[in-house]
Motif scaffolding. Structure first.
Motif, PDB file in Angstrom:
ATOM      1  N   MET A   1     -26.728  33.460  12.986  1.00 52.50           N
ATOM      2  CA  MET A   1     -26.347  33.671  14.387  1.00 52.50           C
ATOM      3  C   MET A   1     -24.995  34.379  14.434  1.00 52.50           C
ATOM      4  SD  MET A   1     -26.323  30.824  17.434  1.00 52.50           S
ATOM      5  CE  MET A   1     -27.944  30.243  16.922  1.00 52.50           C
ATOM      6  N   SER A   2     -24.877  35.404  15.271  1.00 52.98           N
ATOM      7  CA  SER A   2     -23.665  36.215  15.287  1.00 52.98           C
ATOM      8  C   SER A   2     -22.540  35.532  16.049  1.00 52.98           C
ATOM      9  CB  SER A   2     -23.962  37.583  15.913  1.00 52.98           C
ATOM     10  OG  SER A   2     -24.320  37.429  17.272  1.00 52.98           O
ATOM     11  N   ALA A   3     -21.326  35.947  15.750  1.00 50.68           N
ATOM     12  CA  ALA A   3     -20.136  35.457  16.437  1.00 50.68           C
ATOM     13  C   ALA A   3     -19.217  36.656  16.692  1.00 50.68           C
ATOM     14  CB  ALA A   3     -19.430  34.403  15.581  1.00 50.68           C
ATOM     15  N   PRO A   4     -18.373  36.586  17.728  1.00 50.24           N
ATOM     16  CA  PRO A   4     -18.229  35.449  18.644  1.00 50.24           C
ATOM     17  C   PRO A   4     -19.409  35.345  19.606  1.00 50.24           C
ATOM     18  CG  PRO A   4     -16.838  37.258  19.355  1.00 50.24           C
ATOM     19  CD  PRO A   4     -17.417  37.674  18.039  1.00 50.24           C
ATOM     20  N   ARG A   5     -19.629  34.124  20.092  1.00 44.72           N
ATOM     21  CA  ARG A   5     -20.719  33.887  21.038  1.00 44.72           C
ATOM     22  C   ARG A   5     -20.352  32.720  21.946  1.00 44.72           C
ATOM     23  NH1 ARG A   5     -22.358  31.707  16.190  1.00 44.72           N
ATOM     24  NH2 ARG A   5     -22.912  29.487  16.244  1.00 44.72           N
ATOM     25  N   VAL A   6     -20.962  32.719  23.111  1.00 44.77           N
ATOM     26  CA  VAL A   6     -20.867  31.578  24.014  1.00 44.77           C
ATOM     27  C   VAL A   6     -22.199  30.853  23.967  1.00 44.77           C
ATOM     28  CG1 VAL A   6     -20.586  30.804  26.396  1.00 44.77           C
ATOM     29  CG2 VAL A   6     -19.193  32.692  25.535  1.00 44.77           C
ATOM     30  N   GLU A   7     -22.164  29.580  23.619  1.00 41.70           N
ATOM     31  CA  GLU A   7     -23.366  28.756  23.618  1.00 41.70           C
ATOM     32  C   GLU A   7     -23.419  27.977  24.931  1.00 41.70           C
ATOM     33  OE1 GLU A   7     -23.392  26.360  20.112  1.00 41.70           O
ATOM     34  OE2 GLU A   7     -23.671  28.076  18.763  1.00 41.70           O
ATOM     35  N   ILE A   8     -24.574  28.028  25.583  1.00 39.34           N
ATOM     36  CA  ILE A   8     -24.722  27.478  26.931  1.00 39.34           C
ATOM     37  C   ILE A   8     -25.836  26.444  26.930  1.00 39.34           C
ATOM     38  CG2 ILE A   8     -25.118  28.041  29.357  1.00 39.34           C
ATOM     39  CD1 ILE A   8     -24.484  31.013  28.507  1.00 39.34           C
ATOM     40  N   ASP A   9     -25.502  25.220  27.285  1.00 36.57           N
ATOM     41  CA  ASP A   9     -26.487  24.142  27.363  1.00 36.57           C
ATOM     42  C   ASP A   9     -26.998  24.069  28.802  1.00 36.57           C
ATOM     43  OD1 ASP A   9     -27.887  21.712  27.500  1.00 36.57           O
ATOM     44  OD2 ASP A   9     -26.674  20.831  25.910  1.00 36.57           O
ATOM     45  N   LEU A  10     -28.158  24.646  29.037  1.00 36.70           N
ATOM     46  CA  LEU A  10     -28.717  24.712  30.387  1.00 36.70           C
ATOM     47  C   LEU A  10     -29.090  23.337  30.918  1.00 36.70           C
ATOM     48  CD1 LEU A  10     -30.991  27.845  29.878  1.00 36.70           C
ATOM     49  CD2 LEU A  10     -28.754  27.762  31.006  1.00 36.70           C
ATOM     50  N   SER A  11     -29.462  22.429  30.038  1.00 36.53           N
ATOM     51  CA  SER A  11     -29.817  21.075  30.474  1.00 36.53           C
ATOM     52  C   SER A  11     -28.610  20.374  31.090  1.00 36.53           C
ATOM     53  CB  SER A  11     -30.361  20.260  29.296  1.00 36.53           C
ATOM     54  OG  SER A  11     -31.543  20.840  28.784  1.00 36.53           O
TER      55      SER A  11
ATOM     56  N   VAL B   1     -17.718  30.146  20.300  1.00 35.21           N
ATOM     57  CA  VAL B   1     -17.751  30.034  18.840  1.00 35.21           C
ATOM     58  C   VAL B   1     -17.199  31.319  18.238  1.00 35.21           C
ATOM     59  CG1 VAL B   1     -19.202  29.618  16.825  1.00 35.21           C
ATOM     60  CG2 VAL B   1     -19.803  28.577  19.039  1.00 35.21           C
ATOM     61  N   ALA B   2     -16.200  31.174  17.352  1.00 35.46           N
ATOM     62  CA  ALA B   2     -15.586  32.333  16.705  1.00 35.46           C
ATOM     63  C   ALA B   2     -15.621  32.159  15.192  1.00 35.46           C
ATOM     64  CB  ALA B   2     -14.149  32.516  17.184  1.00 35.46           C
ATOM     65  N   GLU B   3     -15.634  33.286  14.483  1.00 32.26           N
ATOM     66  CA  GLU B   3     -15.753  33.272  13.023  1.00 32.26           C
ATOM     67  C   GLU B   3     -14.405  33.518  12.356  1.00 32.26           C
ATOM     68  OE1 GLU B   3     -18.010  35.987   9.658  1.00 32.26           O
ATOM     69  OE2 GLU B   3     -19.106  35.463  11.502  1.00 32.26           O
ATOM     70  N   ILE B   4     -14.154  32.794  11.271  1.00 37.55           N
ATOM     71  CA  ILE B   4     -12.930  32.954  10.490  1.00 37.55           C
ATOM     72  C   ILE B   4     -13.058  34.202   9.616  1.00 37.55           C
ATOM     73  CG2 ILE B   4     -11.474  31.941   8.696  1.00 37.55           C
ATOM     74  CD1 ILE B   4     -12.434  29.181   9.700  1.00 37.55           C
ATOM     75  N   ILE B   5     -12.034  35.078   9.695  1.00 41.13           N
ATOM     76  CA  ILE B   5     -12.070  36.311   8.903  1.00 41.13           C
ATOM     77  C   ILE B   5     -10.962  36.363   7.855  1.00 41.13           C
ATOM     78  CG2 ILE B   5     -13.224  37.657  10.696  1.00 41.13           C
ATOM     79  CD1 ILE B   5     -10.501  38.831  11.459  1.00 41.13           C
TER      80      ILE B   5
END
Length: 373
Positions: free
Chosen positions: A1-11, A247-251
């Protein structure tokens, strides 16, 4: 899964909506779900509707078009005064809009006549926030003009609080809004469908039963999305605060000196670079920066602290074991960080339904939050 991304919990968004809808329904108030912070993301809009929102609202025409193109057919109101250059499109995709200028209302009426429809007009009233709004003493005259105008229908009035002027709504201001609604109805022999008391900043009044019965709508975005009161930042007890995660990735994980010489020319992001008071053990650089979000609207995970940021790099510190390059770090977001992250083209948005999600439980540590009753 790519980053950065926003994960959204629709429930969790649906459950937050259900919670507010249930509490406000007992007070005769309907919930209009506001989607502007998520750029009109259709999945979030549908979660609000599934949770019982009576309709949707957004400030930007492009977001409304996105919703319509995704097949959303429910009532949508444009909550920012329409641009004069966009009135034809506004009538085409919006059922109603909040307005303050007669020249714009006249253009909306002409567009509606050309399209063979009737566009709903809600008049926004200035009650202290000092942003958009008609002065109370001018309201009746404008309302009469709207009523006499073919192509549009006077469907409601509303007010706004807690935005530009950071003015909190109170019982006195709600009484004024109620009085203005009754004045228009008596003068114009009409019944307003919507008397919108405000936004998420009104929840404290509503939960305390201090909203007059004539107030029948609140435009809610931040409270549904983040489970907080926008004025006090207090958690609304029983609401999810973690429906979104950035979510962000360490570089990079290399060690750097504790401090740096600040050049006088480094003024472009003055006050947004290094945090000179922050003493850290290990420094991590993440592929995220000011161009992506409001860095100061991010909550650092336990064991991490903010060192600084530039346009494309976020530096955080930790005294824990150093994660590997390629590892990910998750952040909770304040409203300012959320809306910028959702608008950032380089941040992926991943919405999902958490089938195991349950309504947020009240814990002893949350006793000081904003109670729902």
């Amino acid at each position: 899964m790519s980053a950065p991304r926003v994960e959204i919990d629709l429930s969790k968004i649906r459950q937050n909506t259900e919670t507010l809808v249930g509490r406000l329904k007992t007070r005769g108030i309907g919930v209009t779900g506001v989607t502007k912070a998520v750029c009109g993301l259709p999945a979030v809009a549908q979660a609000m509707l599934d949770g019982g929102a009576v309709g949707l609202a957004d400030a930007r025409l492009g977001n409304v078009i996105r919703l319509r193109n995704a097949g959303v057919s429910r009532h949508i109101t444009l909550i920012r005064t329409p641009l004069l250059s966009q009135t034809d499109q506004v009538v085409r995709v919006c059922d109603a809009s909040y307005n303050t200028e007669m020249v714009v209302i006249t253009a909306l009426a002409a567009a509606a006549i050309r399209q063979g429809t009737v566009h709903g007009i809600n008049l926004m009233i200035e009650l202290g926030d000092l942003r958009e709004g008609i002065l109370p003493e001018d309201l009746s005259a404008i309302a009469e003009q709207v009523l006499d105008m073919p192509g549009v229908s006077l469907t409601g009035i509303g007010a706004n609080f807690g935005c530009l002027g950071k003015i909190a709504p109170d019982a006195a201001k709600m009484a004024i809004l109620t009085s203005l609604a009754e004045e228009i109805e008596n003068l114009c022999c009409t019944c307003l469908q919507t008397v919108s008391g405000g936004n998420s900043a009104n929840l404290t009044l509503a939960f305390r039963g201090q909203q007059p019965s004539r107030i029948n709508d609140l435009r809610l975005g931040e409270s549904i999305l983040l489970g907080v009161d926008p004025l006090s930042r207090a958690h609304i007890v029983g609401m999810h605060r973690d429906a979104f995660a950035l979510v962000a990735e360490i570089i990079e994980t290399d060690t750097k000196p504790d401090s740096a010489q600040i050049c006088a020319a480094d003024t472009a992001l003055s006050g947004r670079g290094l945090n000179p008071t922050e003493k850290v053990g290990n420094r991590l650089i993440l592929a995220l920066g000011h161009q992506d979000t409001d860095i100061f609207g991010l909550s650092m995970p336990p064991g991490y602290s903010l060192v600084g940021a530039t346009s494309d790099h976020l530096v955080i510190g930790t005294n824990r074991e150093v994660p590997r390059v390629g590892s990910e770090v998750r952040f909770q977001m304040a409203y300012s960080a959320l809306m910028r992250a959702m608008a950032a083209p380089d941040i992926e948005k991943k919405a999902h339904h958490n089938r195991g999600a349950t309504h947020a439980q009240t814990t002893q540590s949350e006793d000081e939050g904003l109670a729902l009753a």
